[in-house]
Design an enzyme around this catalytic site. Structure first.
Site, mmCIF file in Angstrom:
data_model
loop_
_atom_site.group_PDB
_atom_site.id
_atom_site.type_symbol
_atom_site.label_atom_id
_atom_site.label_comp_id
_atom_site.label_asym_id
_atom_site.label_seq_id
_atom_site.Cartn_x
_atom_site.Cartn_y
_atom_site.Cartn_z
ATOM 1 N N GLY A 1 -21.521 58.792 5.816
ATOM 2 C CA GLY A 1 -20.365 59.485 5.264
ATOM 3 C C GLY A 1 -19.852 58.782 4.020
ATOM 4 N N ALA A 2 -18.729 59.215 3.547
ATOM 5 C CA ALA A 2 -18.081 58.574 2.388
ATOM 6 C C ALA A 2 -16.591 58.892 2.447
ATOM 7 C CB ALA A 2 -18.683 59.078 1.080
ATOM 8 N N ASP A 3 -15.815 58.039 1.772
ATOM 9 C CA ASP A 3 -14.382 58.290 1.714
ATOM 10 C C ASP A 3 -14.006 59.138 0.512
ATOM 11 O OD1 ASP A 3 -13.530 56.568 3.939
ATOM 12 O OD2 ASP A 3 -14.524 55.053 2.730
ATOM 13 N N LYS B 1 -16.833 53.960 -0.342
ATOM 14 C CA LYS B 1 -17.101 53.799 1.087
ATOM 15 C C LYS B 1 -16.415 52.528 1.555
ATOM 16 C CE LYS B 1 -21.140 54.471 2.756
ATOM 17 N NZ LYS B 1 -20.432 55.158 3.870
ATOM 18 N N GLY B 2 -16.307 52.384 2.882
ATOM 19 C CA GLY B 2 -15.783 51.130 3.392
ATOM 20 C C GLY B 2 -14.429 51.212 4.052
ATOM 21 N N THR C 1 -18.114 60.871 10.599
ATOM 22 C CA THR C 1 -19.085 61.910 10.202
ATOM 23 C C THR C 1 -20.494 61.478 10.591
ATOM 24 O OG1 THR C 1 -17.635 62.375 8.317
ATOM 25 C CG2 THR C 1 -19.800 63.433 8.315
ATOM 26 N N GLY D 1 -14.043 52.306 6.750
ATOM 27 C CA GLY D 1 -14.339 51.930 8.134
ATOM 28 C C GLY D 1 -14.737 50.462 8.233
ATOM 29 N N GLU E 1 -23.646 48.675 4.891
ATOM 30 C CA GLU E 1 -24.011 50.023 4.403
ATOM 31 C C GLU E 1 -24.695 49.908 3.050
ATOM 32 O OE1 GLU E 1 -20.170 51.858 4.428
ATOM 33 O OE2 GLU E 1 -20.467 52.748 6.402
HETATM 34 O O1 DER Z 1 -16.481 53.166 6.125
HETATM 35 C C1 DER Z 1 -17.361 53.902 5.691
HETATM 36 O O2 DER Z 1 -18.075 53.619 4.699
HETATM 37 C C2 DER Z 1 -17.497 55.274 6.292
HETATM 38 O O3 DER Z 1 -18.799 55.772 6.095
HETATM 39 C C3 DER Z 1 -16.491 56.158 5.611
HETATM 40 O O4 DER Z 1 -16.717 56.058 4.273
HETATM 41 C C4 DER Z 1 -16.587 57.600 6.067
HETATM 42 O O5 DER Z 1 -15.964 57.646 7.288
HETATM 43 P P1 DER Z 1 -15.576 59.055 7.944
HETATM 44 O O6 DER Z 1 -16.884 59.817 8.059
HETATM 45 O O7 DER Z 1 -15.007 58.653 9.278
HETATM 46 O O8 DER Z 1 -14.586 59.719 7.042
#
Ligand code: DER
Length: 235
Positions: free
Chosen positions: A86-88, A98-99, A31, A101, A107
Site C-alpha cells: 500500500g501507500a499513504d 510510505k511508512g 491494504t 505503519g 519496505e
Molecule cells: O506503512 C506503510 O508503508 C503502509 O504500506 C502504508 O503506507 C499503507 O497503509 P494502509 O494500507 O493501511 O493505508
C-alpha cells in the site's frame, strides 16, 4: 462501498499479477493485509503453488506465517519477481509516501529489489504533490540524540513550513520503536517541497537518518480502487 471495501478490491486486483513459483515482496498495512490474505487463500485452494513470501515487517511475517505462506528473506532472494504494498500518498508521477505503519525501511529495501512493484490504494491516497495530504512523511532515525536529528530535519524544510514530530507509541506514550530498533520522526509540510530527489538526498545526508518514506520512481504499477471502479496504471 467502505474504504476497506475499496482497499480489498485494489488488493485482489493486484493478486491477479501473482503467478505460481514467484518470489513475492509482502507489504505492510491494512491494504496489503487483504492481498496477503488472498494469496494465502489461493495457496490453500491449490490455485497458486510454490510461492515464496518476503515480509516487509514482523507484523506481515506473523500474518503470512498464520496463512502458511512459505517465507524467506532478501539474503536468500536478492531479486524478487513482484512486490505488492500500500501507500499513504501517491502523486501524479507515481511517487509515494510510505511508512505511516512504521515499516518504511524494510519496505524500501525489499521493494527496491523487485522486478515489479505493484502499489494498491483506495482513491483517498491520491495527492497533487507529496506532502499534500498534510499527513506525515516519515523518516526513520537512530535513537541517539533524536532531538538533534529532528531539529536538523525540520530546518531542512523551513521554507515549506515543516514541523518535525517524534512518533509516540499510543500504547505506552513512549517513542515508537521500529522493527529495526530505531525511532521515527514524522515531517509535516505546509507547502510543496518541490524536487523530491533533492529533498530525499538532503535528508539522507544527515548522519542520524536511516531512511525516509518517499519512494521515488519505485512503483511500476498503480492500482486505484474508487467509487467508480478500479484502475490499473503502468509507469
Ligand atoms: O506503512 C506503510 O508503508 C503502509 O504500506 C502504508 O503506507 C499503507 O497503509 P494502509 O494500507 O493501511 O493505508
Amino acid at each position: 462501498l467502505t474504504q476497506d471495501d475499496l482497499k480489498k478490491i485494489a488488493a485482489y486486483k493486484a493478486v491477479e499479477f501473482v503467478e505460481s513459483g514467484m518470489v513475492l515482496g509482502l507489504g505492510t498495512g491494512s491494504t496489503a493485509k487483504h492481498a496477503i490474505d488472498r494469496i494465502g487463500e489461493l495457496l490453500r485452494q491449490g490455485k497458486l503453488s510454490n510461492i515464496v513470501g518476503i515480509p516487509t515487517s514482523t507484523k506481515t511475517h506473523e500474518q503470512a506465517l498464520a496463512l502458511n505462506i512459505p517465507l524467506s528473506d532478501i539474503d536468500t532472494h536478492p531479486v524478487l519477481d513482484l512486490a505488492i504494498d500500500g501507500a499513504d500518498e501517491v502523486d501524479p508521477d507515481m511517487n509515494l509516501v510510505k511508512g505511516r505503519g512504521g515499516s518504511l525501511l524494510r519496505e524500501k529495501m525489499i521493494e527496491g529489489c523487485c522486478k515489479k512493484f505493484v502499489v494498491i490504494v483506495d482513491e483517498s491516497k491520491l495527492v497533487n504533490y507529496i506532502g499534500g495530504s498534510g499527513l506525515a512523511m516519515p523518516v526513520e532515525i537512530v535513537p541517539f540524540c533524536w532531538k538533534f536529528t529532528a531539529q536538523k530535519l525540520q530546518s531542512l524544510f523551513e521554507d515549506s513550513g515543516c514541523v518535525a514530530k517524534l512518533r509516540i507509541s499510543p500504547e505506552n506514550g513512549k517513542p515508537y520503536v521500529t522493527d529495526n530498533g530505531n525511532f521515527i520522526v514524522d515531517l509535516y509540510f505546509k507547502k510543496d517541497i518541490g524536487d523530491l530527489r533533492a529533498a530525499g538526498d538532503a535528508i539522507l545526508r544527515l548522519a542520524g537518518v536511516v531512511e525516509h518514506g518517499m519512494f521515488i520512481d519505485m512503483a511500476t504499477t498503480l492500482i486505484v480502487a474508487g467509487e467508480l471502479g478500479v484502475t490499473v496504471r503502468n509507469k
